[in-house]
Write an enzyme that holds these catalytic residues in place. Structure first.
Site, PDB file in Angstrom:
ATOM      1  N   LYS A 187       0.813  -1.213   0.000  1.00 50.56           N
ATOM      2  CA  LYS A 187       0.000   0.000   0.000  1.00 50.56           C
ATOM      3  C   LYS A 187       0.847   1.264   0.000  1.00 50.56           C
ATOM      4  O   LYS A 187       0.465   2.267  -0.589  1.00 50.56           O
ATOM      5  CB  LYS A 187      -0.969  -0.005   1.188  1.00 50.56           C
ATOM      6  CG  LYS A 187      -2.057  -1.055   1.017  1.00 50.56           C
ATOM      7  CD  LYS A 187      -3.246  -0.850   1.922  1.00 50.56           C
ATOM      8  CE  LYS A 187      -4.311  -1.880   1.577  1.00 50.56           C
ATOM      9  NZ  LYS A 187      -5.345  -2.051   2.565  1.00 50.56           N
ATOM     10  N   LYS A 222      -4.706  -9.413  -6.799  1.00 54.13           N
ATOM     11  CA  LYS A 222      -5.898  -9.761  -6.018  1.00 54.13           C
ATOM     12  C   LYS A 222      -7.076  -8.859  -6.384  1.00 54.13           C
ATOM     13  O   LYS A 222      -6.879  -7.679  -6.694  1.00 54.13           O
ATOM     14  CB  LYS A 222      -5.451  -9.637  -4.555  1.00 54.13           C
ATOM     15  CG  LYS A 222      -6.451  -9.333  -3.547  1.00 54.13           C
ATOM     16  CD  LYS A 222      -5.795  -9.149  -2.185  1.00 54.13           C
ATOM     17  CE  LYS A 222      -5.791  -7.681  -1.825  1.00 54.13           C
ATOM     18  NZ  LYS A 222      -5.658  -7.382  -0.428  1.00 54.13           N
ATOM     19  N   LYS A 253     -10.854  -3.475  -3.759  1.00 53.60           N
ATOM     20  CA  LYS A 253     -11.652  -2.244  -3.862  1.00 53.60           C
ATOM     21  C   LYS A 253     -10.842  -1.115  -4.464  1.00 53.60           C
ATOM     22  O   LYS A 253     -11.392  -0.172  -5.017  1.00 53.60           O
ATOM     23  CB  LYS A 253     -12.038  -1.771  -2.453  1.00 53.60           C
ATOM     24  CG  LYS A 253     -12.984  -2.663  -1.729  1.00 53.60           C
ATOM     25  CD  LYS A 253     -13.074  -2.232  -0.259  1.00 53.60           C
ATOM     26  CE  LYS A 253     -13.420  -3.432   0.583  1.00 53.60           C
ATOM     27  NZ  LYS A 253     -13.229  -3.302   1.992  1.00 53.60           N
TER      28      LYS A 253
HETATM   29  P1  TYM Z   1     -10.642  -5.795   3.873  1.00 48.78           P
HETATM   30  O1  TYM Z   1     -11.667  -4.750   4.129  1.00 48.78           O
HETATM   31  O2  TYM Z   1      -9.564  -5.490   2.899  1.00 48.78           O
HETATM   32  O3  TYM Z   1     -11.329  -7.141   3.417  1.00 48.78           O
HETATM   33  C1  TYM Z   1     -12.365  -7.773   4.156  1.00 48.78           C
HETATM   34  C2  TYM Z   1     -12.205  -9.279   4.068  1.00 48.78           C
HETATM   35  O4  TYM Z   1     -12.250  -9.705   2.704  1.00 48.78           O
HETATM   36  C3  TYM Z   1     -11.117 -10.522   2.408  1.00 48.78           C
HETATM   37  N1  TYM Z   1     -10.701 -10.278   1.015  1.00 48.78           N
HETATM   38  C4  TYM Z   1     -10.508 -11.248   0.105  1.00 48.78           C
HETATM   39  N2  TYM Z   1     -10.616 -12.583   0.184  1.00 48.78           N
HETATM   40  C5  TYM Z   1     -10.369 -13.304  -0.960  1.00 48.78           C
HETATM   41  N3  TYM Z   1     -10.012 -12.731  -2.133  1.00 48.78           N
HETATM   42  C6  TYM Z   1      -9.883 -11.387  -2.256  1.00 48.78           C
HETATM   43  N4  TYM Z   1      -9.550 -10.825  -3.427  1.00 48.78           N
HETATM   44  C7  TYM Z   1     -10.135 -10.582  -1.089  1.00 48.78           C
HETATM   45  N5  TYM Z   1     -10.104  -9.231  -0.850  1.00 48.78           N
HETATM   46  C8  TYM Z   1     -10.459  -9.069   0.442  1.00 48.78           C
HETATM   47  C9  TYM Z   1     -10.042 -10.062   3.395  1.00 48.78           C
HETATM   48  O5  TYM Z   1      -9.071 -11.068   3.609  1.00 48.78           O
HETATM   49  C10 TYM Z   1     -10.872  -9.778   4.630  1.00 48.78           C
HETATM   50  O6  TYM Z   1     -11.073 -10.958   5.383  1.00 48.78           O
HETATM   51  N6  TYM Z   1      -7.563  -5.366   7.767  1.00 48.78           N
HETATM   52  C11 TYM Z   1      -8.834  -5.926   7.350  1.00 48.78           C
HETATM   53  C12 TYM Z   1     -10.019  -5.483   8.191  1.00 48.78           C
HETATM   54  C13 TYM Z   1      -9.854  -5.730   9.658  1.00 48.78           C
HETATM   55  C14 TYM Z   1      -9.926  -6.992  10.313  1.00 48.78           C
HETATM   56  C15 TYM Z   1      -9.730  -6.708  11.695  1.00 48.78           C
HETATM   57  C16 TYM Z   1     -10.149  -8.302   9.870  1.00 48.78           C
HETATM   58  C17 TYM Z   1      -9.619  -4.782  10.594  1.00 48.78           C
HETATM   59  N7  TYM Z   1      -9.542  -5.355  11.831  1.00 48.78           N
HETATM   60  C18 TYM Z   1      -9.750  -7.728  12.648  1.00 48.78           C
HETATM   61  C19 TYM Z   1     -10.144  -9.327  10.839  1.00 48.78           C
HETATM   62  C20 TYM Z   1      -9.945  -9.033  12.220  1.00 48.78           C
HETATM   63  C21 TYM Z   1      -9.101  -5.486   5.919  1.00 48.78           C
HETATM   64  O7  TYM Z   1      -8.632  -4.471   5.495  1.00 48.78           O
HETATM   65  O8  TYM Z   1      -9.991  -6.261   5.260  1.00 48.78           O
END
Ligand code: TYM
Length: 334
Positions: free
Chosen positions: A114, A197, A200
């Site tokens: 990032k 991947k 968003k």
């Molecule tokens: P975020 O918002 O990027 O994504 C949310 C969830 O979606 C999964 N994900 C994917 N899985 C498969 N293929 C993809 N292309 C893909 N893109 C996203 C992510 O693995 C995630 O599970 N840091 C985290 C949010 C967070 C969090 C937490 C998660 C904050 N605190 C505590 C678990 C526990 C994030 O940015 O997810």
């Protein structure tokens, strides 16, 4: 069992989020026994690492809350809330900043991705982002954290922070959480580039299927998805070195609850001209009810706010004993 997971309320919920994480959240919620509890939250405090105007941020939280409910999160059975409403997250993050090591954070691949080449210009928030994520998890003594593959390293860091804290302060304050990563859809790739991947933040909307896309848009995106000229192989082994083909076959396998081998067997010897309409149709039919429910919920701001109010109150109560124990273990008078 304490299940907890979060999602950043930036942009739309997309197919990667849905197959990598949200579908598992719903499954775990639906299979939960009376002793267990699920916490799902909108990581709006994490989303400050992306610049956004005030009104947009407010909209984003309601959008994502509606999307999660539409996808099957039941706010009467799971605690659904936004992080900013529960100050214990920010407080515990600060305490854990004393435990987390710069060397550990320096190894985080998401920060490197990032921040890109301009590391000096990246915000401090982006660097310490995984410490806030550890606080999110540890506050609730979570045992199971359903996430996609890209969060694995953050979960390992969370366990390291918890272990070091418990050791340094000779107190059993935190539970070590286990990541729950799906076998088949842990990493859904971009429809334009099978090596990146689905995300968003990809500037091309054609790279992802959003849960708000209508039937025509979904079908058009699948038909425009990058594939290759070769026929589909008889077994999954034949997809090696064909990232786009592997991704599309993997999506159909996950959506229909089959193995990639089974999907290959069905389409062996056929090209993507035959495969894509089938994949498109499955996506359209699965996502349509979620989208319709989302659009209905999105007209009900007051109802969404009430769900988040109730969730925040429950989350704050659940977080309090651990936060208190962490202050106490450190000898901080609160
Ligand atoms: P975020 O918002 O990027 O994504 C949310 C969830 O979606 C999964 N994900 C994917 N899985 C498969 N293929 C993809 N292309 C893909 N893109 C996203 C992510 O693995 C995630 O599970 N840091 C985290 C949010 C967070 C969090 C937490 C998660 C904050 N605190 C505590 C678990 C526990 C994030 O940015 O997810």
């Amino acid at each position: 069992m304490r299940v907890l997971s979060g999602i950043q309320p930036t942009g739309n919920l997309h197919l990667g989020n849905y197959l990598g994480a949200i579908r598992n959240w719903v499954k775990m919620q639906d299979e939960m026994d009376a002793e267990s509890q699920c916490f799902f939250f909108l990581a709006d405090m994490h989303s400050i690492t992306v610049h956004e105007g005030r009104e947009q941020r407010i909209r984003n939280v309601r959008d994502m809350a509606a999307a999660l409910v539409a996808a099957g999160i039941d706010p009467d059975r799971s605690v659904l809330f936004n992080q900013a409403r529960v100050p214990a997250h920010a407080e515990l993050c600060w305490l854990l900043n004393g435990t987390a090591r710069i060397g550990w954070l320096n190894r985080m691949t998401q920060f490197k991705d990032k921040a890109g080449k301009d590391r000096e210009g990246a915000s401090v928030g982006l660097f310490v982002y995984p410490v806030l994520q550890a606080a999110d998890i540890l506050l609730y003594q979570a045992t199971h954290v359903p996430v996609g593959e890209d969060q694995k390293q953050h979960l390992e860091l969370c366990r390291d922070i918890a272990t070091k804290f418990n050791t340094d302060f000779s107190a059993d304050v935190f539970t070590l959480p286990a990541p729950i990563i799906p076998k088949e859809s842990a990493r859904i790739m971009s429809l334009r580039d099978g090596t990146a991947k689905m995300s968003k933040s990809d500037p091309s909307d054609l790279s992802r299927i959003n849960l708000t896309d209508d039937d025509d848009a979904i079908m058009a995106k699948v038909k425009k998805a990058k594939s290759d000229q070769d026929m589909l192989p008889e077994t999954a082994e034949g997809l090696a070195g064909r990232p786009e083909a592997g991704n599309l076959v993997g999506i159909l396998a996950t959506m229909t609850g089959r193995t990639t081998d089974a999907v290959c067997a069905e389409f062996a010897g056929k090209g993507f001209g035959a495969f894509k309409p089938v994949l498109g149709e499955v996506l359209v039919e699965t996502l349509r009810p979620i989208r319709q429910r989302f659009l209905e919920l999105r007209t009900e701001d007051a109802a969404l706010d009430a769900i988040l109010d109730k969730g925040a109150a429950k989350a704050a109560t659940a977080a309090e004993p651990t936060l208190r124990a962490a202050y106490d273990a450190m000898g901080l008078m609160r």
